[in-house]
Enzyme design. Structure first.
Site, mmCIF file in Angstrom:
data_model
loop_
_atom_site.group_PDB
_atom_site.id
_atom_site.type_symbol
_atom_site.label_atom_id
_atom_site.label_comp_id
_atom_site.label_asym_id
_atom_site.label_seq_id
_atom_site.Cartn_x
_atom_site.Cartn_y
_atom_site.Cartn_z
ATOM 1 N N TYR A 1 0.824 -1.215 0.000
ATOM 2 C CA TYR A 1 0.000 0.000 0.000
ATOM 3 C C TYR A 1 0.857 1.265 0.000
ATOM 4 C CZ TYR A 1 -3.355 3.539 1.296
ATOM 5 O OH TYR A 1 -4.147 4.663 1.293
ATOM 6 N N TRP B 1 1.164 5.627 -1.812
ATOM 7 C CA TRP B 1 0.872 6.585 -2.877
ATOM 8 C C TRP B 1 1.880 6.551 -4.022
ATOM 9 C CZ3 TRP B 1 -1.909 11.604 -3.428
ATOM 10 C CH2 TRP B 1 -3.154 11.558 -2.811
HETATM 11 N N1 LIG Z 1 -1.854 8.639 12.241
HETATM 12 C C1 LIG Z 1 -2.277 8.675 10.989
HETATM 13 N N2 LIG Z 1 -1.746 7.835 10.090
HETATM 14 C C2 LIG Z 1 -2.146 7.873 8.807
HETATM 15 C C3 LIG Z 1 -3.135 8.790 8.395
HETATM 16 C C4 LIG Z 1 -3.687 9.668 9.364
HETATM 17 O O1 LIG Z 1 -4.570 10.492 9.066
HETATM 18 N N3 LIG Z 1 -3.224 9.586 10.641
HETATM 19 N N4 LIG Z 1 -3.520 8.821 7.084
HETATM 20 C C5 LIG Z 1 -3.363 7.600 6.326
HETATM 21 C C6 LIG Z 1 -3.576 7.800 4.893
HETATM 22 S S1 LIG Z 1 -5.087 8.472 4.461
HETATM 23 C C7 LIG Z 1 -2.692 7.404 3.943
HETATM 24 S S2 LIG Z 1 -3.151 7.484 2.297
HETATM 25 C C8 LIG Z 1 -1.387 6.844 4.293
HETATM 26 C C9 LIG Z 1 -0.255 7.276 3.356
HETATM 27 O O2 LIG Z 1 0.802 6.401 3.463
HETATM 28 P P1 LIG Z 1 1.831 6.157 2.261
HETATM 29 O O3 LIG Z 1 1.161 6.324 0.943
HETATM 30 O O4 LIG Z 1 2.517 4.867 2.514
HETATM 31 O O5 LIG Z 1 2.820 7.378 2.492
HETATM 32 P P2 LIG Z 1 3.916 8.026 1.522
HETATM 33 O O6 LIG Z 1 4.893 8.737 2.388
HETATM 34 O O7 LIG Z 1 3.269 8.804 0.446
HETATM 35 O O8 LIG Z 1 4.631 6.734 0.932
HETATM 36 C C10 LIG Z 1 4.986 6.590 -0.390
HETATM 37 C C11 LIG Z 1 6.417 6.065 -0.435
HETATM 38 O O9 LIG Z 1 6.732 5.763 -1.786
HETATM 39 C C12 LIG Z 1 8.040 6.247 -2.064
HETATM 40 N N5 LIG Z 1 8.145 6.493 -3.506
HETATM 41 C C13 LIG Z 1 7.833 7.628 -4.182
HETATM 42 N N6 LIG Z 1 8.070 7.473 -5.486
HETATM 43 C C14 LIG Z 1 8.508 6.214 -5.661
HETATM 44 C C15 LIG Z 1 8.919 5.461 -6.795
HETATM 45 O O10 LIG Z 1 8.884 5.916 -7.915
HETATM 46 N N7 LIG Z 1 9.322 4.175 -6.577
HETATM 47 C C16 LIG Z 1 9.361 3.626 -5.341
HETATM 48 N N8 LIG Z 1 9.776 2.362 -5.229
HETATM 49 N N9 LIG Z 1 8.991 4.322 -4.247
HETATM 50 C C17 LIG Z 1 8.568 5.595 -4.405
HETATM 51 C C18 LIG Z 1 8.178 7.487 -1.221
HETATM 52 O O11 LIG Z 1 9.530 7.810 -1.005
HETATM 53 C C19 LIG Z 1 7.412 7.108 0.040
HETATM 54 O O12 LIG Z 1 8.266 6.558 1.013
HETATM 55 O O13 LIG Z 1 -1.064 7.201 5.646
HETATM 56 C C20 LIG Z 1 -2.076 6.831 6.567
HETATM 57 N N10 LIG Z 1 -1.598 7.018 7.913
HETATM 58 N N1 LIG Z 2 -1.024 18.661 1.933
HETATM 59 C C1 LIG Z 2 -1.474 17.405 1.969
HETATM 60 N N2 LIG Z 2 -2.714 17.119 1.482
HETATM 61 C C2 LIG Z 2 -3.179 15.847 1.553
HETATM 62 C C3 LIG Z 2 -2.399 14.795 2.055
HETATM 63 C C4 LIG Z 2 -1.106 15.119 2.569
HETATM 64 O O1 LIG Z 2 -0.376 14.244 3.062
HETATM 65 N N3 LIG Z 2 -0.695 16.418 2.496
HETATM 66 N N4 LIG Z 2 -2.893 13.504 2.067
HETATM 67 C C5 LIG Z 2 -4.005 13.186 1.166
HETATM 68 C C6 LIG Z 2 -4.672 11.950 1.569
HETATM 69 S S1 LIG Z 2 -3.879 10.468 1.288
HETATM 70 C C7 LIG Z 2 -5.900 11.900 2.100
HETATM 71 S S2 LIG Z 2 -6.652 10.407 2.447
HETATM 72 C C8 LIG Z 2 -6.626 13.119 2.384
HETATM 73 C C9 LIG Z 2 -7.250 13.016 3.772
HETATM 74 O O2 LIG Z 2 -8.159 14.008 3.960
HETATM 75 P P1 LIG Z 2 -8.860 14.148 5.393
HETATM 76 O O3 LIG Z 2 -9.067 12.827 5.970
HETATM 77 O O4 LIG Z 2 -10.021 15.002 5.193
HETATM 78 O O5 LIG Z 2 -7.705 14.948 6.156
HETATM 79 P P2 LIG Z 2 -7.226 15.151 7.642
HETATM 80 O O6 LIG Z 2 -6.269 16.283 7.561
HETATM 81 O O7 LIG Z 2 -6.758 13.894 8.253
HETATM 82 O O8 LIG Z 2 -8.534 15.574 8.442
HETATM 83 C C10 LIG Z 2 -9.221 16.778 8.180
HETATM 84 C C11 LIG Z 2 -9.670 17.389 9.473
HETATM 85 O O9 LIG Z 2 -10.636 16.585 10.116
HETATM 86 C C12 LIG Z 2 -10.662 16.964 11.476
HETATM 87 N N5 LIG Z 2 -11.098 15.835 12.298
HETATM 88 C C13 LIG Z 2 -10.373 14.774 12.701
HETATM 89 N N6 LIG Z 2 -11.122 13.948 13.464
HETATM 90 C C14 LIG Z 2 -12.351 14.514 13.548
HETATM 91 C C15 LIG Z 2 -13.574 14.142 14.192
HETATM 92 O O10 LIG Z 2 -13.690 13.120 14.861
HETATM 93 N N7 LIG Z 2 -14.638 14.969 14.004
HETATM 94 C C16 LIG Z 2 -14.568 16.103 13.268
HETATM 95 N N8 LIG Z 2 -15.676 16.827 13.119
HETATM 96 N N9 LIG Z 2 -13.425 16.492 12.683
HETATM 97 C C17 LIG Z 2 -12.336 15.703 12.807
HETATM 98 C C18 LIG Z 2 -9.248 17.379 11.839
HETATM 99 O O11 LIG Z 2 -9.269 18.579 12.576
HETATM 100 C C19 LIG Z 2 -8.569 17.516 10.499
HETATM 101 O O12 LIG Z 2 -7.870 18.728 10.339
HETATM 102 O O13 LIG Z 2 -5.773 14.254 2.361
HETATM 103 C C20 LIG Z 2 -5.027 14.307 1.147
HETATM 104 N N10 LIG Z 2 -4.425 15.608 1.068
HETATM 105 MO MO LIG Z 3 -5.052 8.750 2.158
#
Ligand SMILES: Nc1nc2c(c(=O)[nH]1)N[C@H]1C(S)=C(S)[C@@H](COP(=O)(O)OP(=O)(O)OC[C@H]3O[C@@H](n4cnc5c(=O)[nH]c(N)nc54)[C@H](O)[C@@H]3O)O[C@H]1N2
Ligand SMILES: Nc1nc2c(c(=O)[nH]1)N[C@H]1C(S)=C(S)[C@@H](COP(=O)(O)OP(=O)(O)OC[C@H]3O[C@@H](n4cnc5c(=O)[nH]c(N)nc54)[C@H](O)[C@@H]3O)O[C@H]1N2
Ligand SMILES: [Mo]
Length: 768
Positions: free
Chosen positions: A109, A111
């Site tokens: 898993y 991005w």
């Molecule tokens: N506590 C907490 N944890 C969370 C979340 C949260 O809200 N709170 N959000 C979750 C969510 S929504 C998501 S989507 C995940 C994201 O989690 P990930 O998608 O696993 O996070 P990234 O850091 O984007 O990891 C992508 C990795 O791919 C590598 N990469 C980039 N380009 C390439 C390439 O061309 N080749 C290879 N081999 N590698 C490459 C990058 O260096 C990076 O280490 O995290 C989750 N974790």
């Molecule tokens: N710049 C930037 N943008 C991103 C990403 C990134 O890594 N960087 N990651 C991308 C990815 S993979 C994803 S999945 C999306 C995620 O998008 P979201 O899941 O919408 O993003 P978050 O920033 O985790 O949460 C948004 C807000 O929800 C509020 N929140 C948290 N828990 C609760 C709750 O229980 N109740 C209420 N009412 N509010 C709450 C928090 O204050 C937080 O700021 O963002 C994407 N966009």
């Molecule tokens: Mo995500």
């Protein structure tokens, strides 16, 4: 000589400025109205000292350490590409022969990067699928619970994946937009596959100018930008379902529910109504009841409910609202409330998830396929809900319940990751590491020495997008962008496709993997297939050479008619039924009830999370930690760059705290603090702010995991990765999503010498 090349990233399109083989700058794509600052981090990141310069093998693995090895503490031994390829091929063959194909965890898993051919995870899936199969992963961390739930309710995932009702429709028709979790602008900086243009800011401005009233129901005021002029309703985290139930009760009391919609376009209303009135459990879900749980005054709940029932209202919630224990419930109740208001399928009304979660939600766009690498079958045919990875590693042979299925967990011997970072994305990292150490072998393809590379046995250095040609394309963007190779491969890095082709060669299936195409032939092939698909929809696009020379294709926003989600269904539900068993919105789902999970009885219900401000554990750990998406990077990506560095305090990730909570602990702005609970601890830099509700603290994800004692499974992270603290429990057996937002902690001043952050430099390397 200075040259520029068109290119793109998840965080924006740009022209790469190159001098003597080095990326020296970026110029935002001319068609992007609000490019954001993340692209500016790229030169430093692409040439960072933390790039992996060549293949490596963990010393302990070379000496025979397999299952039960402590990973993350050993030095790495440099090896040649030839030996790395041979070691990986031999180990893959051994694991398949001795333990079967399902012993390889290849879900991988993450991005990856923009660019649809070199998408690392897709490349690995093709490779492992053609090689015999693997244990894969379904759903995602973003909205795994929601995407399992929504098909039961409305027969589709469109309300979260898009298209959702356009912002232009909202501007024209919506009067009230109720936003659980707000509409954080920072999250719109990115879109998977590449953001050609960030159009949500001008679109939101139009809605404000048109008089839409925004309400930000969130623990954090900053979730709605000042330009939205939103009313802030600070809610206790994880209690949104109770708030919505209280609103629903007020509407029933007033007799203002849309009975016609509920009778003709929904099923199960009577069951929810009985629950609201407390007919089964003796508890009426009144605004007063909800106030005690949410911390939102009952008058506010009643006022909001009656306003929503009187004016055209759009309901939305961020994706994070369902990344919590019982995260299915607030989303389910939001759909139910939208049905009670009767606006589903009407312009500017109804619901949609994630208007503030990612770029492109609600941006008017012609629906077209995106360019993509074709998948392959996974002959092992085994998939685990992605966020249950630690349980998978911990409990071979046991059953995992998920969405009505019983999955027998395989015994994983080999873990293979390309394009994702579980030491970024997963919860309770110390527990993950204990499970991770049960594997015989871990293979990681990475450009940087991120935590996942540091916890691998065999490390294969990958190129970044700047070092290869590709095509950026996303189902949420109006632009398809050429990504021209701008600089040579750094060190001995290789493209993921090329390294996998060599490993496939050693295993005897190179031609099936490459289909005898090189990079250029693949790009023409994928583009050609996509062009053909567009032509089938009556859309002409230029041939590959013209596209490549021009650098992008733009699809104009459709003129005239706004897209409205479920419009056809609302107009004529008999002719256009939803893809649910009843053909209608399922406020009560017989299917879900039939799974027999006590926690998901079939209609939305309020469940107390184990960890939230109302639970007994709050006596010991009185602060609710939200770990939201970072404004300064994409997850762990770009963390070594200047944008992320500028936001840190003494090199640590900032954590937001209310002044009252800081005063109670004698803490001051700018201090380094220790954040802890029974699962672990990390350091952070204190930011004191009235924008956060008392009792709640918020820290972005993405600071690279930097254990004080590498290799230990109970070390503090000195850098500020909140996932050492978060709990690893499924949202419920229905969704089995990630529950990162249900997490209690305590915070104290850090005393003593400040341990250095070492994770942006390479790990220890020794000769063989
Ligand atoms: N506590 C907490 N944890 C969370 C979340 C949260 O809200 N709170 N959000 C979750 C969510 S929504 C998501 S989507 C995940 C994201 O989690 P990930 O998608 O696993 O996070 P990234 O850091 O984007 O990891 C992508 C990795 O791919 C590598 N990469 C980039 N380009 C390439 C390439 O061309 N080749 C290879 N081999 N590698 C490459 C990058 O260096 C990076 O280490 O995290 C989750 N974790
Ligand atoms: N710049 C930037 N943008 C991103 C990403 C990134 O890594 N960087 N990651 C991308 C990815 S993979 C994803 S999945 C999306 C995620 O998008 P979201 O899941 O919408 O993003 P978050 O920033 O985790 O949460 C948004 C807000 O929800 C509020 N929140 C948290 N828990 C609760 C709750 O229980 N109740 C209420 N009412 N509010 C709450 C928090 O204050 C937080 O700021 O963002 C994407 N966009
Ligand atoms: Mo995500």
């Amino acid at each position: 000589m200075i040259e520029t090349r068109p290119h793109s990233a998840h965080w924006g399109a740009f022209d790469a400025v190159v001098e003597d083989g080095r990326l020296i700058g970026v110029r935002p794509f001319s068609r992007d109205p609000v490019p954001g600052d993340l692209i500016g981090a790229m030169p430093a990141v692409v040439h960072a000292p933390s790039r992996i310069d060549r293949p490596y093998v963990r010393k302990g693995w070379l000496e025979g350490g397999r299952r039960g090895s402590a990973r993350g503490g050993d030095a790495f031994v440099p090896v040649s590409w030839d030996s790395a390829v041979r070691l990986v091929a031999e180990e893959t063959a051994r694991v398949r022969a001795e333990h079967g194909d399902r012993a390889i965890l290849g879900g991988s898993y993450g991005w990856s990067s923009a660019g649809r051919f070199h998408h690392a995870r897709s490349q690995l899936h093709r490779f492992l699928g053609l090689g015999g199969g693997f244990t894969g992963q379904v759903t995602n961390y973003s909205y795994g619970a929601g995407m399992t739930l929504l098909p039961h309710l409305v027969g589709t995932n469109d309300p979260v994946q898009g298209p959702v009702t356009d912002w232009t429709s909202i501007a024209k028709h919506t009067r009230l937009m109720l936003c659980l979790g707000g509409l954080p602008l920072k999250n719109g900086l990115v879109t998977a596959g590449g953001s050609g243009a960030h159009e949500y800011v001008p679109l939101m401005r139009r809605a404000v100018a048109a008089g839409v009233r925004f309400v930000n129901v969130s623990p954090f005021r900053g979730d709605c930008d000042a330009m939205l002029e939103a009313e802030w309703i600070p809610i206790r985290p994880n209690t949104d379902c109770a708030l919505l139930l209280g609103m629903a009760h007020a509407i029933v009391q007033a007799g203002w529910e849309d009975r016609s919609f509920l009778a003709t376009r929904a099923v199960g209303w009577e069951r929810l109504r009985a629950y609201l009135l407390g007919e089964g459990d003796g508890i009426a879900k009144t605004p007063e009841w909800a106030a005690a749980i949410t911390g939102v005054p009952a008058e506010t709940i009643r006022r909001l409910a009656l306003e929503a029932a009187s004016v055209p209202t759009m309901l939305t919630a961020t994706w994070s609202v369902q990344r919590a224990e019982h995260g299915e419930q607030p989303w389910w109740m939001l759909v139910a409330l939208a049905a009670m208001l009767g606006g589903i399928g009407r312009p500017g009304q109804g619901f949609g998830f994630g208007y503030g979660s990612i770029n492109g939600m609600g941006t008017p766009r012609q629906e077209l396929p995106s360019v993509s690498l074709p998948g392959t079958r996974n002959p092992a045919n085994l998939f685990i809900p992605v966020a249950r990875v630690t349980e998978l590693l911990e409990r071979p042979g046991e059953v995992l319940q998920y969405n009505g299925r019983d999955i027998v967990l395989p015994d994983i011997r080999m873990i293979w990751w390309a394009g994702g970072n579980p030491f970024h994305h997963h919860q309770d990292l110390n527990r993950l590491l204990r499970g991770w150490n049960r594997a015989d072998t871990v293979v990681v393809q990475e450009p940087w020495w991120t935590a996942v590379a540091r916890h691998a046995d065999i490390v294969l250095p990958a190129t970044t997008t700047l070092e290869r040609n590709d095509i950026a394309s996303s189902s949420r963007d109006r632009f398809v962008r050429a990504m021209h190779k701008a600089i040579p491969a750094q060190g001995q890095a290789r493209d993921d496709h090329a390294m996998l082709a060599d490993i496939a060669d050693a295993l005897g299936f190179r031609d099936r993997f490459t289909e005898q195409r090189d990079e250029g032939a693949w790009l023409r092939h994928l583009y050609g297939k996509w062009r053909h698909a567009c032509a089938g929809l009556g859309v002409e696009v230029p041939d590959f050479d013209e596209f490549w020379a021009r650098g992008h294709i733009e699809f104009p926003a459709p003129e005239g008619k706004d897209f409205v989600l479920f419009e056809d269904f609302a107009r004529d539900p008999e002719a256009n039924p939803l893809n649910t068993p009843s053909g209608k919105v399922e406020i009560f789902s017989e299917t879900v009830a039939g799974f027999g999970y006590a926690e998901t009885p079939g209609h939305p219900v309020w469940h107390e999370p184990r960890e939230y401000l109302g639970s007994p554990l709050a006596a010991k750990f009185p602060l609710h930690l939200l770990s939201y998406q970072p404004a300064t990077r994409l997850h762990g990506q770009l963390d070594p760059g200047p944008v992320a560095a500028a936001s840190k305090i003494a090199g640590r990730e900032p954590i937001l705290m209310h002044p009252d909570d800081a005063a109670a602990r004698g803490l001051a702005e700018g201090e380094v603090v220790r954040i802890f609970n029974d699962r672990g601890a990390c350091l952070g830099g204190l930011r004191v702010s009235e924008a956060i509700r008392p009792g709640v603290v918020a820290m972005a994800t993405g600071a690279w995991f930097d254990p004080e004692v590498p290799g230990s499974t109970d070390s503090a992270c000195v850098h500020g990765n909140p996932n050492v603290l978060t709990q690893d429990v499924g949202t419920s057996r229905l969704g089995q999503g990630c529950s990162a937002q249900s997490c209690l902690v305590e915070i104290e001043r850090w005393r003593g010498a400040l341990p250095p952050v070492r994770v942006h430099a390479p790990p220890a390397v020794v000769a063989a």
